[in-house]
Design an enzyme around this catalytic site. Sequence first.
Site, short mmCIF file in Angstrom:
data_model
loop_
_atom_site.label_atom_id
_atom_site.label_comp_id
_atom_site.label_asym_id
_atom_site.label_seq_id
_atom_site.Cartn_x
_atom_site.Cartn_y
_atom_site.Cartn_z
N ALA A 107 0.85 -1.19 0.00
CA ALA A 107 0.00 0.00 0.00
C ALA A 107 0.88 1.24 0.00
O ALA A 107 1.98 1.23 0.56
CB ALA A 107 -0.89 -0.01 1.23
N GLY B 19 0.53 -5.16 0.95
CA GLY B 19 -0.61 -5.27 0.04
C GLY B 19 -0.21 -5.88 -1.30
O GLY B 19 -1.04 -6.50 -1.98
N GLU C 122 -0.29 -9.49 -0.73
CA GLU C 122 -1.71 -9.88 -0.63
C GLU C 122 -2.37 -9.90 -2.01
O GLU C 122 -3.19 -10.76 -2.31
CB GLU C 122 -2.43 -8.91 0.32
CG GLU C 122 -1.99 -9.13 1.77
CD GLU C 122 -2.43 -8.02 2.72
OE1 GLU C 122 -2.36 -6.83 2.33
OE2 GLU C 122 -2.83 -8.34 3.84
N GLU D 45 4.22 -5.03 7.26
CA GLU D 45 3.37 -4.01 7.89
C GLU D 45 3.75 -3.75 9.34
O GLU D 45 3.63 -2.64 9.85
CB GLU D 45 1.88 -4.43 7.82
CG GLU D 45 1.25 -4.39 6.46
CD GLU D 45 1.38 -5.70 5.68
OE1 GLU D 45 2.28 -6.51 5.99
OE2 GLU D 45 0.57 -5.91 4.76
N1 DAK Z 1 4.51 3.27 -0.39
C1 DAK Z 1 4.94 4.46 -0.89
N2 DAK Z 1 6.15 4.64 -1.46
C2 DAK Z 1 6.97 3.58 -1.53
C3 DAK Z 1 6.60 2.30 -1.01
C4 DAK Z 1 5.31 2.18 -0.42
N3 DAK Z 1 4.83 1.01 0.06
N4 DAK Z 1 7.63 1.45 -1.21
C5 DAK Z 1 8.60 2.16 -1.82
N5 DAK Z 1 8.21 3.44 -2.01
C6 DAK Z 1 8.95 4.52 -2.66
C7 DAK Z 1 10.04 5.06 -1.74
O1 DAK Z 1 9.51 6.04 -0.85
C8 DAK Z 1 11.01 5.66 -2.75
O2 DAK Z 1 10.49 6.91 -3.18
P1 DAK Z 1 11.47 8.20 -3.29
O3 DAK Z 1 12.11 8.33 -1.99
O4 DAK Z 1 12.42 7.82 -4.40
O5 DAK Z 1 10.53 9.32 -3.66
C9 DAK Z 1 10.91 4.70 -3.93
O6 DAK Z 1 9.67 4.01 -3.76
C10 DAK Z 1 12.02 3.66 -3.95
O7 DAK Z 1 12.04 3.03 -2.70
P2 DAK Z 1 13.37 2.90 -1.79
O8 DAK Z 1 14.28 4.05 -2.04
O9 DAK Z 1 12.93 2.65 -0.40
O10 DAK Z 1 13.99 1.59 -2.45
P3 DAK Z 1 14.93 0.51 -1.76
O11 DAK Z 1 15.39 -0.37 -2.88
O12 DAK Z 1 15.96 1.14 -0.89
O13 DAK Z 1 13.97 -0.33 -0.79
C11 DAK Z 1 11.92 -1.53 -0.22
C12 DAK Z 1 12.93 -1.09 -1.34
C13 DAK Z 1 10.76 -2.22 -0.91
C14 DAK Z 1 12.62 -2.52 0.72
C15 DAK Z 1 11.48 -0.27 0.55
O14 DAK Z 1 11.05 0.72 -0.37
C16 DAK Z 1 10.35 -0.53 1.51
O15 DAK Z 1 10.58 -1.06 2.60
N6 DAK Z 1 9.14 -0.14 1.12
C17 DAK Z 1 7.98 -0.25 1.99
C18 DAK Z 1 7.49 -1.66 2.03
C19 DAK Z 1 6.33 -1.79 2.97
O16 DAK Z 1 6.41 -1.50 4.17
N7 DAK Z 1 5.17 -2.29 2.43
C20 DAK Z 1 3.99 -2.49 3.23
C21 DAK Z 1 3.17 -1.22 3.20
S1 DAK Z 1 1.71 -1.37 4.23
C22 DAK Z 1 -5.82 -2.01 3.16
C23 DAK Z 1 -5.34 -3.03 2.38
C24 DAK Z 1 -3.97 -3.29 2.35
C25 DAK Z 1 -3.09 -2.54 3.09
C26 DAK Z 1 -3.58 -1.50 3.87
C27 DAK Z 1 -4.93 -1.24 3.90
N8 DAK Z 1 -7.20 -1.72 3.23
C28 DAK Z 1 -8.10 -2.55 2.44
C29 DAK Z 1 -7.71 -0.57 3.88
C30 DAK Z 1 -1.69 -2.84 2.98
C31 DAK Z 1 -0.77 -2.22 3.73
C32 DAK Z 1 0.63 -2.27 3.28
O17 DAK Z 1 0.99 -2.82 2.28
#
Ligand code: DAK
Length: 257
Positions: free
Chosen positions: A65, A108, A111, A131
């Site tokens: 997400a 997400g 998922e 998450e």
């Molecule tokens: N959201 C927004 N931006 C993201 C992102 C994300 N999930 N993942 C990466 N980015 C962006 C980064 O901010 C960065 O942007 P800039 O800084 O260049 O502007 C760009 O993508 C490149 O990312 P990194 O610089 O971080 O790249 P790395 O290779 O260093 O790292 C990484 C890659 C995938 C390990 C890292 O980006 C990371 O940890 N990303 C977050 C992963 C994460 O935590 N995902 C879970 C998110 S929570 C719902 C249904 C589902 C959900 C919620 C509600 N409902 C039905 C209501 C689901 C929730 C989730 O998924």
Amino acid sequence: MPLEHIIVEQEPPVGIIRINRPKVLNALNFHLIREIVETLEAFDKDDGLKVTVLTGNDDAFSAGADIKELSEATPVELIKRNQFALWDRMKKISKPIIGAVSGYALGGGCELAMACDIIIASETAKFGQPEINIGIMPGAGGTQRLTRALGKYRAMEMILTGQHITAREAEKHGLVNRVVPVESYYQEAKKLARQIADKGPIATRLAKDAILKAFETGLDEGLQFERRNFYLLFSTEDMKEGMQAFIDKRSAQFKGR
Ligand code: DAK
């Protein structure tokens, strides 16, 4: 409405949806999920399309997400948007969906991959539910689908530590169908899609329906459900054609009737 975050292509009988927010590793915002669901529903109604391939790019299927969008959400907004209903609509898609997954499939994104019926992964694919690292937990099926796929212990470790697993680990534990080189995962997914598209569409649909039922019922109820779908197929022209083609030693021409 023009599509902003996905690219949709048709190579009948295969429909293709490509998530297209490469700058943010295909992070899923609300609008993007809506575009995917509405396209899947449109494909479901299109007799020319039999199977969908859902993919991202080589670096990311989706990193989950969009955290920027999510960080500003209030409970009231979440309720009003009713985003869960959107995800639930994906469960009602009757045609098979093949996930062609490379790079990150996190949160997400993992998922979304698990909402597909078959997953072809590239060697670079990484699956995870991180998450917990941002103070929440999986909310679109992660605790249920990952646990069903991997078992309690591995799912518990992945979800509570937020650690990723590699494509090979995912394959070993039955989370993906197979792992292929990054150069070929997309082609492999399309090849499989065409292979499935050759079968009778009603049999495909009812078989998918019965397999998914296995996650929701006890064995007896599931067997009853299977039997009902099995009987139904004996009323189709496709069943007659399939069997006659076997007897005639020719390939069947299914019409979806
Ligand atoms: N959201 C927004 N931006 C993201 C992102 C994300 N999930 N993942 C990466 N980015 C962006 C980064 O901010 C960065 O942007 P800039 O800084 O260049 O502007 C760009 O993508 C490149 O990312 P990194 O610089 O971080 O790249 P790395 O290779 O260093 O790292 C990484 C890659 C995938 C390990 C890292 O980006 C990371 O940890 N990303 C977050 C992963 C994460 O935590 N995902 C879970 C998110 S929570 C719902 C249904 C589902 C959900 C919620 C509600 N409902 C039905 C209501 C689901 C929730 C989730 O998924």
